[in-house]
Write a protein that holds these residues in place. Structure first.
Motif, PDB file in Angstrom:
ATOM      1  N   LEU A  84     -24.506   5.876  22.535  1.00 13.83           N
ATOM      2  CA  LEU A  84     -23.430   6.416  21.711  1.00 13.83           C
ATOM      3  C   LEU A  84     -22.086   6.105  22.358  1.00 13.83           C
ATOM      4  O   LEU A  84     -21.963   6.058  23.585  1.00 13.83           O
ATOM      5  CB  LEU A  84     -23.570   7.923  21.552  1.00 13.83           C
ATOM      6  N   TYR A  85     -21.066   5.918  21.524  1.00 11.96           N
ATOM      7  CA  TYR A  85     -19.687   5.709  21.962  1.00 11.96           C
ATOM      8  C   TYR A  85     -18.827   6.727  21.230  1.00 11.96           C
ATOM      9  O   TYR A  85     -18.840   6.780  20.001  1.00 11.96           O
ATOM     10  CB  TYR A  85     -19.218   4.296  21.612  1.00 11.96           C
ATOM     11  N   GLY A 123     -14.739  15.196  12.848  1.00  9.41           N
ATOM     12  CA  GLY A 123     -14.662  15.021  14.291  1.00  9.41           C
ATOM     13  C   GLY A 123     -15.986  14.747  14.960  1.00  9.41           C
ATOM     14  O   GLY A 123     -16.041  14.582  16.178  1.00  9.41           O
ATOM     15  N   ARG A 124     -17.068  14.666  14.186  1.00  3.88           N
ATOM     16  CA  ARG A 124     -18.388  14.407  14.761  1.00  3.88           C
ATOM     17  C   ARG A 124     -18.775  12.935  14.702  1.00  3.88           C
ATOM     18  O   ARG A 124     -19.823  12.545  15.231  1.00  3.88           O
ATOM     19  CB  ARG A 124     -19.449  15.218  14.024  1.00  3.88           C
ATOM     20  N   VAL A 125     -17.974  12.090  14.048  1.00  5.36           N
ATOM     21  CA  VAL A 125     -18.367  10.704  13.840  1.00  5.36           C
ATOM     22  C   VAL A 125     -18.140   9.883  15.107  1.00  5.36           C
ATOM     23  O   VAL A 125     -17.142  10.037  15.802  1.00  5.36           O
ATOM     24  CB  VAL A 125     -17.617  10.089  12.640  1.00  5.36           C
ATOM     25  N   CYS A 126     -19.104   9.035  15.419  1.00  2.00           N
ATOM     26  CA  CYS A 126     -19.032   8.170  16.591  1.00  2.00           C
ATOM     27  C   CYS A 126     -19.778   6.884  16.272  1.00  2.00           C
ATOM     28  O   CYS A 126     -20.161   6.649  15.125  1.00  2.00           O
ATOM     29  CB  CYS A 126     -19.633   8.871  17.814  1.00  2.00           C
ATOM     30  N   ARG A 127     -19.968   6.050  17.277  1.00  2.00           N
ATOM     31  CA  ARG A 127     -20.685   4.785  17.098  1.00  2.00           C
ATOM     32  C   ARG A 127     -22.042   4.866  17.763  1.00  2.00           C
ATOM     33  O   ARG A 127     -22.173   5.402  18.866  1.00  2.00           O
ATOM     34  CB  ARG A 127     -19.877   3.649  17.708  1.00  2.00           C
ATOM     35  N   ILE A 134     -25.692  -3.231  16.453  1.00  2.00           N
ATOM     36  CA  ILE A 134     -24.738  -3.155  17.557  1.00  2.00           C
ATOM     37  C   ILE A 134     -23.634  -2.145  17.298  1.00  2.00           C
ATOM     38  O   ILE A 134     -23.029  -1.613  18.225  1.00  2.00           O
ATOM     39  CB  ILE A 134     -24.142  -4.540  17.855  1.00  2.00           C
ATOM     40  N   ARG A 135     -23.351  -1.831  16.042  1.00  2.85           N
ATOM     41  CA  ARG A 135     -22.276  -0.881  15.739  1.00  2.85           C
ATOM     42  C   ARG A 135     -22.454  -0.304  14.349  1.00  2.85           C
ATOM     43  O   ARG A 135     -22.285  -0.995  13.343  1.00  2.85           O
ATOM     44  CB  ARG A 135     -20.890  -1.539  15.861  1.00  2.85           C
ATOM     45  N   SER A 136     -22.810   0.955  14.283  1.00  6.16           N
ATOM     46  CA  SER A 136     -22.908   1.687  13.022  1.00  6.16           C
ATOM     47  C   SER A 136     -22.388   3.098  13.253  1.00  6.16           C
ATOM     48  O   SER A 136     -22.464   3.624  14.368  1.00  6.16           O
ATOM     49  CB  SER A 136     -24.359   1.744  12.525  1.00  6.16           C
ATOM     50  N   PRO A 137     -21.871   3.738  12.209  1.00  5.00           N
ATOM     51  CA  PRO A 137     -21.393   5.111  12.374  1.00  5.00           C
ATOM     52  C   PRO A 137     -22.549   6.096  12.493  1.00  5.00           C
ATOM     53  O   PRO A 137     -23.609   5.908  11.886  1.00  5.00           O
ATOM     54  CB  PRO A 137     -20.590   5.359  11.099  1.00  5.00           C
ATOM     55  N   ALA A 138     -22.323   7.137  13.269  1.00  3.45           N
ATOM     56  CA  ALA A 138     -23.306   8.204  13.431  1.00  3.45           C
ATOM     57  C   ALA A 138     -22.571   9.536  13.419  1.00  3.45           C
ATOM     58  O   ALA A 138     -21.372   9.613  13.715  1.00  3.45           O
ATOM     59  CB  ALA A 138     -24.072   8.038  14.740  1.00  3.45           C
ATOM     60  N   LEU A 139     -23.290  10.598  13.065  1.00  2.00           N
ATOM     61  CA  LEU A 139     -22.787  11.963  13.165  1.00  2.00           C
ATOM     62  C   LEU A 139     -23.620  12.699  14.201  1.00  2.00           C
ATOM     63  O   LEU A 139     -24.854  12.619  14.182  1.00  2.00           O
ATOM     64  CB  LEU A 139     -22.892  12.694  11.820  1.00  2.00           C
ATOM     65  N   VAL A 140     -22.938  13.402  15.102  1.00  2.00           N
ATOM     66  CA  VAL A 140     -23.633  14.166  16.140  1.00  2.00           C
ATOM     67  C   VAL A 140     -23.208  15.625  16.040  1.00  2.00           C
ATOM     68  O   VAL A 140     -22.022  15.935  15.969  1.00  2.00           O
ATOM     69  CB  VAL A 140     -23.302  13.621  17.550  1.00  2.00           C
ATOM     70  N   GLU A 141     -24.209  16.505  16.036  1.00  2.00           N
ATOM     71  CA  GLU A 141     -23.964  17.951  16.045  1.00  2.00           C
ATOM     72  C   GLU A 141     -24.927  18.596  17.029  1.00  2.00           C
ATOM     73  O   GLU A 141     -26.123  18.703  16.758  1.00  2.00           O
ATOM     74  CB  GLU A 141     -24.155  18.523  14.647  1.00  2.00           C
ATOM     75  N   ASP A 142     -24.409  18.944  18.212  1.00  4.78           N
ATOM     76  CA  ASP A 142     -25.213  19.536  19.274  1.00  4.78           C
ATOM     77  C   ASP A 142     -26.419  18.665  19.612  1.00  4.78           C
ATOM     78  O   ASP A 142     -26.264  17.582  20.142  1.00  4.78           O
ATOM     79  CB  ASP A 142     -25.638  20.960  18.896  1.00  4.78           C
ATOM     80  N   ASP A 143     -27.632  19.101  19.250  1.00  8.48           N
ATOM     81  CA  ASP A 143     -28.849  18.377  19.609  1.00  8.48           C
ATOM     82  C   ASP A 143     -29.420  17.579  18.450  1.00  8.48           C
ATOM     83  O   ASP A 143     -30.606  17.242  18.437  1.00  8.48           O
ATOM     84  CB  ASP A 143     -29.906  19.349  20.132  1.00  8.48           C
TER      85      ASP A 143
END
Length: 412
Positions: free
Chosen positions: A238-239, A286-290, A309-318
């Protein structure tokens, strides 16, 4: 069997023809500059064929092989020169001297009535750029060894500023040194993506008027991006930005949990861009990353992003959700999302909602406004912004907004 060898002039003409074929070098001035400046003279370690191929030529690496400096892909060079819109007589500042090739192109574009200053933090790089510029009759270009974040106040103000390195932040120097109404083109990184943005100076704001997805060697000294693997073998990374509350340790092993897949019913062709989904998301979530997956992870089915190599992701805790697609037929793909973790299905569903909003107005071009962090709140325009919260960096803040039509879509 003998191999036909072509002259640099023939190879250079073919290079520009290819670039024009993909829509860059779109003005007579940029076309002429790229047909004139001998790129092979700036990359003597490369073969003449490689000098005029549409590839980057790495000119300096770290001990572990990481690229520190390179001659950028010619099509990207042309794209950014199109964005810069140099006029004869312009005063130009370049951040990232590279081989000196881009500075030579800028000198061609601004002509004898203008000036070009190129800056790089690495003395080896500036020495190489100076040699290439002198060897090609560009002694008038100013080459400065300095931290690029400081600019070059001695030759300011500038009508045009261009970065040929990936920047995470914009420091006060660029507001101070860019003339009113001037243009600044920069491969700017936020929320894991890099976009070449053409900004126009408008009072306290830098306002975008074009954006192109790209990738660049990052600028030394700007440490605003974080990275972390989320699997034991380090195959999926993740980035994210320092202002985000993403903790990769909470996601350790999340990809081993059952996945939930949601499809959007939104179709794209094999050549249709869909990076606008990612761009819109950065403006309000604010949760979007690579997310980046090694081919081993993709082939094993561990992680299968739409673009590995590069796609958007959403992260929320675990929990994690990331953009994916599936092939439906010849040249047709359906966009969707894959989620893992306790809230993975929900995150995948939210990504699909973003896909559907983007699909309602695919041609919408969000605007990015950049301000210094100490700019008064009254100077910051939130008209049509996707969120009342700006994207905070160390020296600057970004606001992403859309047209009225797109804003209505986002609220339905």
């Amino acid at each position: 069997m003998s191999t036909i060898s072509y002259s640099p002039e023939v190879l250079r003409a073919a290079m520009v023809d290819r670039i024009r074929g993909v829509g860059h070098a779109s003005t007579p001035a940029v076309d002429a500059a790229m047909r004139t400046v001998p790129r092979h003279e700036f990359v003597p370690e490369a073969s003449t064929e490689d000098a005029y191929a549409d590839i980057a030529v790495v000119t300096k690496r770290t001990d572990d092989g990481t690229a520190l400096s390179c001659a950028s892909v010619p099509a990207i060079v042309a794209m950014m020169l199109d964005q810069l819109q140099v006029q004869p007589g312009d005063r130009i500042l370049e951040i990232g001297a590279g081989t000196g090739y881009n500075a030579a192109l800028l000198a061609q574009l601004t002509g004898p009535g203008g000036s070009v200053t190129t800056v790089d933090i690495d003395a080896d790089v500036t020495a190489g750029a100076r040699r290439g510029l002198d060897a090609t009759g560009n002694e008038q270009v100013h080459v400065v060894t300095r931290d690029g974040s400081l600019g070059a106040s001695e030759n300011a103000p500038y009508d045009r500023i261009i970065f040929t390195v990936g920047a995470w932040d914009l420091t006060p120097a660029f507001w101070e040194q860019l003339a009113p109404g001037g243009r600044l083109v920069v491969p700017l990184r936020w929320r894991g993506q890099t976009r070449s943005i053409a900004f126009v100076r408008d009072g306290e704001a830098l306002v975008s008027d074009s954006m192109e997805l790209c990738g660049f060697v990052p600028m030394i000294g700007q440490e605003g991006e974080r990275t972390g693997a989320i699997d034991t073998d380090g195959l999926v990374t993740l980035y994210w930005d320092v202002d985000q509350t993403i903790d990769p340790t909470k996601l350790s092993g999340v990809l081993d949990q059952p996945k939930e897949t949601v499809w959007s019913k939104v179709l794209v062709g094999s050549q249709d861009p869909f990076d606008g989904v990612w761009l819109r998301m950065t403006g309000h979530d604010g949760r979007v990353c690579r997310i980046s997956a090694d081919p081993v992870a993709v082939n094993a089915g561990l992680c299968t992003p739409a673009i590995p190599i590069r796609s958007p992701a959403l992260v929320e805790d675990d929990s994690l959700g990331y953009l994916a697609f599936r092939k439906l037929g010849e040249g047709r793909f359906e966009l969707g999302a894959i989620g893992h973790g306790p809230h993975g299905g929900h995150l995948a569903g939210q990504l699909c909602n973003e896909i559907e909003v983007w699909n309602q107005d695919r041609n919408a071009r969000p605007t990015v406004r950049a301000y210094l962090t100490d700019a008064p709140r009254s100077a910051i325009s939130l008209d049509h912004a996707l969120s009342n919260e700006a994207i905070e960096k160390a020296a600057s803040r970004l606001v992403v907004s859309v047209s009225r039509r797109s804003a209505r879509h986002a609220s339905t």
